[in-house]
Design an enzyme around this catalytic site. Structure first.
Site, PDB file in Angstrom:
ATOM      1  N   GLY A  15      -2.902  -7.732 -10.626  1.00  0.00           N
ATOM      2  CA  GLY A  15      -1.613  -7.672  -9.836  1.00  0.00           C
ATOM      3  C   GLY A  15      -2.223  -8.019  -8.332  1.00  0.00           C
TER       4      GLY A  15
ATOM      5  N   ARG B 172       0.113 -10.780  -5.705  1.00  0.00           N
ATOM      6  CA  ARG B 172       0.491 -10.888  -4.265  1.00  0.00           C
ATOM      7  C   ARG B 172       0.124  -9.648  -3.752  1.00  0.00           C
ATOM      8  NH1 ARG B 172       6.040 -10.269  -6.057  1.00  0.00           N
ATOM      9  NH2 ARG B 172       5.614  -9.979  -8.196  1.00  0.00           N
TER      10      ARG B 172
ATOM     11  N   GLY C  27     -13.929 -20.333   1.448  1.00  0.00           N
ATOM     12  CA  GLY C  27     -15.538 -20.164   1.148  1.00  0.00           C
ATOM     13  C   GLY C  27     -15.924 -18.923   0.124  1.00  0.00           C
TER      14      GLY C  27
ATOM     15  N   ASN D 110      -4.410  -1.932  -9.775  1.00  0.00           N
ATOM     16  CA  ASN D 110      -3.789  -2.182  -8.496  1.00  0.00           C
ATOM     17  C   ASN D 110      -1.682  -3.089  -9.790  1.00  0.00           C
ATOM     18  OD1 ASN D 110      -2.522  -2.839  -6.047  1.00  0.00           O
ATOM     19  ND2 ASN D 110      -1.920  -4.893  -7.033  1.00  0.00           N
TER      20      ASN D 110
ATOM     21  N   ASN E 251      10.140  11.830  -4.890  1.00  0.00           N
ATOM     22  CA  ASN E 251      10.611  11.109  -4.275  1.00  0.00           C
ATOM     23  C   ASN E 251      12.139  11.499  -5.131  1.00  0.00           C
ATOM     24  OD1 ASN E 251      12.166  10.600  -2.019  1.00  0.00           O
ATOM     25  ND2 ASN E 251      11.096   8.194  -2.729  1.00  0.00           N
TER      26      ASN E 251
ATOM     27  N   TYR F  35       9.139   6.805 -11.951  1.00  0.00           N
ATOM     28  CA  TYR F  35       7.437   5.722 -10.659  1.00  0.00           C
ATOM     29  C   TYR F  35       6.824   6.779 -10.583  1.00  0.00           C
ATOM     30  CZ  TYR F  35       5.388   3.047  -7.353  1.00  0.00           C
ATOM     31  OH  TYR F  35       4.781   2.866  -6.544  1.00  0.00           O
TER      32      TYR F  35
ATOM     33  N   LYS G 210       2.911   7.304 -11.646  1.00  0.00           N
ATOM     34  CA  LYS G 210       1.578   7.617 -10.410  1.00  0.00           C
ATOM     35  C   LYS G 210       0.867   8.524 -10.362  1.00  0.00           C
ATOM     36  CE  LYS G 210       2.329   3.948  -9.145  1.00  0.00           C
ATOM     37  NZ  LYS G 210       0.901   2.825  -9.173  1.00  0.00           N
TER      38      LYS G 210
ATOM     39  N   ILE H 281       4.484   0.322   2.242  1.00  0.00           N
ATOM     40  CA  ILE H 281       3.439  -0.540   2.673  1.00  0.00           C
ATOM     41  C   ILE H 281       4.156  -1.706   2.728  1.00  0.00           C
ATOM     42  CG2 ILE H 281       1.696  -2.271   2.358  1.00  0.00           C
ATOM     43  CD1 ILE H 281       0.884   0.543   2.652  1.00  0.00           C
TER      44      ILE H 281
HETATM   45  P1  NAP Z   1       4.347  -6.169  -5.836  1.00  0.00           P
HETATM   46  O1  NAP Z   1       4.383  -6.967  -4.290  1.00  0.00           O
HETATM   47  O2  NAP Z   1       4.922  -6.549  -5.915  1.00  0.00           O
HETATM   48  O3  NAP Z   1       3.462  -6.923  -6.640  1.00  0.00           O
HETATM   49  C1  NAP Z   1       2.642  -6.518  -8.279  1.00  0.00           C
HETATM   50  C2  NAP Z   1       2.139  -7.582  -9.191  1.00  0.00           C
HETATM   51  O4  NAP Z   1       1.542  -6.295  -9.713  1.00  0.00           O
HETATM   52  C3  NAP Z   1       2.020  -8.959  -8.769  1.00  0.00           C
HETATM   53  O5  NAP Z   1       1.008  -9.414  -8.597  1.00  0.00           O
HETATM   54  C4  NAP Z   1       2.713  -8.660 -10.264  1.00  0.00           C
HETATM   55  O6  NAP Z   1       2.368 -10.086 -10.570  1.00  0.00           O
HETATM   56  C5  NAP Z   1       1.618  -7.888 -10.935  1.00  0.00           C
HETATM   57  N1  NAP Z   1       2.128  -6.753 -11.611  1.00  0.00           N
HETATM   58  C6  NAP Z   1       3.753  -6.540 -12.660  1.00  0.00           C
HETATM   59  N2  NAP Z   1       3.216  -5.981 -13.960  1.00  0.00           N
HETATM   60  C7  NAP Z   1       2.321  -6.598 -13.957  1.00  0.00           C
HETATM   61  C8  NAP Z   1       2.137  -6.361 -15.286  1.00  0.00           C
HETATM   62  N3  NAP Z   1       2.857  -5.940 -16.703  1.00  0.00           N
HETATM   63  N4  NAP Z   1       1.114  -7.094 -16.084  1.00  0.00           N
HETATM   64  C9  NAP Z   1      -0.117  -7.218 -15.275  1.00  0.00           C
HETATM   65  N5  NAP Z   1       0.534  -8.121 -14.307  1.00  0.00           N
HETATM   66  C10 NAP Z   1       1.924  -6.748 -13.702  1.00  0.00           C
HETATM   67  O7  NAP Z   1       3.972  -4.802  -5.006  1.00  0.00           O
HETATM   68  P2  NAP Z   1       2.987  -3.962  -4.652  1.00  0.00           P
HETATM   69  O8  NAP Z   1       3.403  -4.008  -3.458  1.00  0.00           O
HETATM   70  O9  NAP Z   1       1.676  -5.035  -3.811  1.00  0.00           O
HETATM   71  O10 NAP Z   1       2.003  -3.191  -4.808  1.00  0.00           O
HETATM   72  C11 NAP Z   1       0.702  -2.981  -5.572  1.00  0.00           C
HETATM   73  C12 NAP Z   1       0.521  -1.214  -6.325  1.00  0.00           C
HETATM   74  O11 NAP Z   1       0.513  -0.697  -4.901  1.00  0.00           O
HETATM   75  C13 NAP Z   1       1.623  -0.998  -6.924  1.00  0.00           C
HETATM   76  O12 NAP Z   1       1.020  -0.155  -8.258  1.00  0.00           O
HETATM   77  C14 NAP Z   1       2.344  -0.181  -7.006  1.00  0.00           C
HETATM   78  O13 NAP Z   1       3.029   0.724  -8.100  1.00  0.00           O
HETATM   79  C15 NAP Z   1       1.558   0.357  -5.405  1.00  0.00           C
HETATM   80  N6  NAP Z   1       2.281   0.867  -4.367  1.00  0.00           N
HETATM   81  C16 NAP Z   1       2.775   0.264  -3.580  1.00  0.00           C
HETATM   82  C17 NAP Z   1       3.607   0.984  -2.797  1.00  0.00           C
HETATM   83  C18 NAP Z   1       4.727   0.103  -1.689  1.00  0.00           C
HETATM   84  O14 NAP Z   1       5.222   0.143  -0.305  1.00  0.00           O
HETATM   85  N7  NAP Z   1       4.381  -2.150  -1.299  1.00  0.00           N
HETATM   86  C19 NAP Z   1       3.539   1.910  -2.339  1.00  0.00           C
HETATM   87  C20 NAP Z   1       2.490   3.097  -2.877  1.00  0.00           C
HETATM   88  C21 NAP Z   1       2.187   2.310  -4.120  1.00  0.00           C
HETATM   89  P3  NAP Z   1       3.777 -11.067 -11.428  1.00  0.00           P
HETATM   90  O15 NAP Z   1       3.357 -11.599  -9.241  1.00  0.00           O
HETATM   91  O16 NAP Z   1       3.263 -12.410 -11.567  1.00  0.00           O
HETATM   92  O17 NAP Z   1       4.640 -10.713 -10.837  1.00  0.00           O
END
Ligand code: NAP
Length: 253
Positions: free
Chosen positions: A18, A21, A60, A96, A155, A161, A165, A194
């Protein structure tokens, strides 16, 4: 991370799932900046993955993108095998990739529950299983799971979810015990809220209420998480294992 501090990441081979993004992208950019060769994975958004690779290479660094579903065990094994064949090793695994399907339990669908576990739990397991052998061979490994504050706090509307985790905590602690004698650490980073695509659906009222409960008074940035990843991936963090690191501005402690 302080500029000029050598984290021992030069030449290390890292896989960030992941990594196209959000938080993953920030981790890719940070690891590459420190000299690691980073393989980033994505599920479907090739444009975002290409952009991330371009940003890294323009600066780079070294990065390449691979597309596979982390919920597919064969694809996980194949990806790790391909990386080891091409680069000779896999030193750092950042599990991730994750999805958040929310909903109150009484209406929660079986398919969403299965998909949540397939992506958020089975994926990290498949990849850690595949990575263990090359890491043991190198007598060095860093396995980092992306957990969540809600895995610790729970939550409303996030029973599925949060369960996925929380599962990562047990997985990492078990791997820490199983693989510790081979120079491999396994830890969890538990981000708070985040700013990414995952959280952009929050209303103004929700954001206001949330900010009131965060001692730092701010929503986190992907770089806040990437800094923690850099540290746990570094040579210097070899004695930290089985740990769940909160990166949440004090939201939960
Ligand atoms: P995000 O912006 O939704 O990005 C998710 C990433 O995971 C993308 O690169 C997506 O690929 C990839 N992905 C999703 N399903 C997949 C699959 N089945 N196989 C391969 N890749 C997959 O998420 P984020 O907010 O950056 O979160 C990243 C991690 O942090 C997650 O595990 C999330 O649960 C955790 N997290 C996030 C937050 C927050 O507040 N954002 C808080 C706590 C924990 P595509 O681009 O191709 O869709």
């Amino acid at each position: 991370m302080a500029v000029g501090m050598d984290l021992g990441l030069k030449g290390k081979i890292a896989l960030v799932t992941g990594g196209s993004r959000g938080i993953g992208r920030a981790c890719v950019e940070a690891l590459a900046r420190e000299g690691a060769h980073v393989i980033l994975s994505y599920a479907s958004n090739a444009q975002a993955a290409d952009e991330t690779v371009a940003t890294v290479t323009t600066a780079g660094g070294q990065a390449e993108a691979v597309r596979f579903d982390v919920g597919d065990p064969e694809a996980c094994k194949q990806t790790v095998d391909d990386i080891v064949k091409k680069h000779g090793a896999l030193h750092i695994l950042v599990n991730n990739a994750g999805i958040s399907v929310d909903g109150l339990i009484m209406r929660f669908k079986d398919g969403d529950l299965a998909k949540s576990f397939q992506t958020n739990v089975f994926g990290p397991f498949y990849l850690a299983r595949a990575a263990a052998r090359p890491m043991m061979k190198a007598r060095f490994g860093r396995i980092i799971m992306m957990g969540s504050v809600v895995g610790e706090s729970g939550n409303v509307g996030q029973a599925a979810y949060a369960a996925t985790k929380a599962a990562l905590d047990g997985m990492a602690k078990s791997l820490a015990k199983e693989l510790g004698s081979r120079g491999i650490t396994a830890n969890v980073i538990a981000p708070g809220y985040i700013e990414t695509d995952m959280t952009k659906g929050m209303t103004e009222d929700m954001t206001k209420a949330l900010l009131a409960s965060i001692p730092s008074g701010s929503i986190g940035k992907p770089d806040d998480i990437a800094n923690a990843v850099l540290y746990l991936a570094s040579e210097g963090a070899g004695y930290i294992t089985g740990h769940v690191l909160n990166v949440n501005g004090g939201l939960y402690m």
